[in-house]
Design an enzyme around this catalytic site. Structure first.
Site, short mmCIF file in Angstrom:
data_model
loop_
_atom_site.label_atom_id
_atom_site.label_comp_id
_atom_site.label_asym_id
_atom_site.label_seq_id
_atom_site.Cartn_x
_atom_site.Cartn_y
_atom_site.Cartn_z
CE LYS A 166 -7.56 1.22 0.31
NZ LYS A 166 -6.96 0.23 1.18
CB SER B 292 -0.96 0.00 1.18
OG SER B 292 -0.25 -0.15 2.40
CG HIS C 207 -3.46 -0.59 -2.45
ND1 HIS C 207 -3.92 0.71 -2.43
CD2 HIS C 207 -3.30 -0.95 -1.16
CE1 HIS C 207 -4.00 1.13 -1.18
NE2 HIS C 207 -3.63 0.14 -0.38
#
Ligand code: PLP
Length: 387
Positions: A241, A181, A209
């Site tokens: 995200k 991250s 991610h």
């Protein structure tokens, strides 16, 4: 000293160490530009990688979901909070990941707590990359398993640790960020999978991610190495995200998912995600899968940034993902650089310990498919001026 005075001392120490954190207050939606305190800033620090957080189609889907399902789920999944919208999203996510089942959680933090504390206990070991996300480490703490941290991406060190544990108990687990991250580099997933198989332990890959961003169709780091998921593989994805919304999921084998439903405390003892959010995220999942141009844009933006940064002699990380951190070192300097960029209309928050190791403060630059080439050029010009 009164209890309150002791807190005031702690806070004062934080300020002296340049570790005091302040929250920005955005006036509108997430996007390439954000409004903060009456100022428009070009932003390079969100995890909205695909530029979906304010997508009109998702806004509409959320409104439609709210009309159909209301605002609150009203109860946990096991009582009466589970709806058709949740079920449809779980089916869409199982299909997206190519795994037998997916289970929704309210946050990725809770999903990681659930997996580790349900599978591992006092008699197990949990092996983790040193740079893993805090939620994976906290999951191990909560499980009371023996936590062993191996040096970043070091398969040989991990193998030595695994071998030292003579007879791995069922529930022994290796956990790693898929894309790290704060660094943007990828876990050596093929090697991790091999070790998990050889030592008969679980492999928990946190694709927070990675899902939506890397791999064929955005299917994550594991798909990027072209191997079929093995039964011991557990994937955690987040929906806040690249998916532009909120929430998270665990994908894996049927018996794993069913065990989490029956036993995971951060699944059972909490209110279900609002169904309207689940409804919007089913639409988001379709967009994430089908709009390949968003990932292509990210690749182009990252290439442009790296070429420009190399010309300027900026310290470039070994990252091919939209996370491109410029490691500064000291927290004071990271704060000063962030402030200087903000004076030039650019928003990048300084990331400081303990989010990153001591001495590793950085400007964590991230890109979104909504950025334009000219935005990257403006960022590079500003970095040249302030660095
Ligand atoms: C953001 C993040 C999480 C937590 O996800 P939330 O849904 O925001 O709670 C977990 N793991 C990693 C690697 C993350 O970056």
């Amino acid at each position: 000293m009164t209890p309150l005075q002791s807190l005031e001392n702690r806070l004062a120490q934080r300020r002296r160490d340049a570790l005091y954190r302040e929250r920005l207050c955005l006036e509108g939606a997430q996007g390439r530009e954000v409004q903060v305190a009456g100022q428009t800033l070009l932003a390079f620090c969100s995890n909205d990688y695909l530029g979906l957080a304010a997508d009109p189609r998702l806004q509409q889907a959320l409104a439609e979901g709210a009309r159909r399902y209301g605002i609150g789920a009203g109860a946990s999944h096991l009582v009466s909070g589970h709806s058709r919208a949740h079920r449809e999203l779980e089916e869409a996510l199982a299909d997206f990941t190519g795994r037998p089942r997916a289970l929704l959680f309210s946050t990725g933090y809770m999903a990681n707590l659930a997996v580790i504390s349900t599978l591992a206990g006092r008699h197990q070991h949990v092996f983790q990359d040193r740079l893993n996300h805090a939620s994976l480490l906290d999951g191990a703490t909560l499980s009371r398993a023996r936590l062993r941290r191996y040096p970043h991406r070091d398969l040989a060190a991990l193998e030595r640790m695994l071998t030292a544990v003579a007879e791995p108990a069922a529930g022994t687990l290796i956990a790693s960020d898929g894309v790290f991250s704060m660094d943007g580099d990828r876990a050596p997933v093929a090697g991790l999978a091999k070790l998990a198989r050889a030592h008969q332990c679980w492999l928990l890959l946190d694709e927070a991610h990675a899902f939506g961003v890397v791999g064929a169709g955005g299917r994550g780091v594991f798909s990027a190495v072209g191997r079929l998921p093995a039964e011991e593989l557990i994937q955690v994805g987040t929906l806040g995200k690249a998916f532009g919304g909120f929430g998270a999921f665990v994908a894996g084998e049927d018996a794993l998912i069913e065990t989490l439903v029956q036993e995971a405390r951060s699944y059972i003892y909490t209110t279900a995600l609002p169904a309207a959010v689940a409804h919007a995220l089913t639409v988001a999942t379709g967009i994430v899968r089908s709009e390949e141009w968003r990932r292509e844009r990210l690749v182009a933006l990252v290439a442009r940034f790296r070429a420009g940064a190399a010309q300027l002699g900026l310290p470039l990380p070994a990252s091919d993902t939209p996370i491109q951190p410029l490691v500064v070192g000291g927290s004071q300097r990271a704060l000063a650089l962030a402030a200087a960029l903000r004076d030039r209309g650019i928003l990048i928050t300084a990331i400081r310990p303990p989010t990153v190791p001591a001495g590793g403060a950085r400007l964590r630059v991230t890109f979104s498919a909504s950025h334009r080439d000219a935005d990257v050029d403006r960022l590079l010009a500003a970095l040249e001026a302030v660095w």
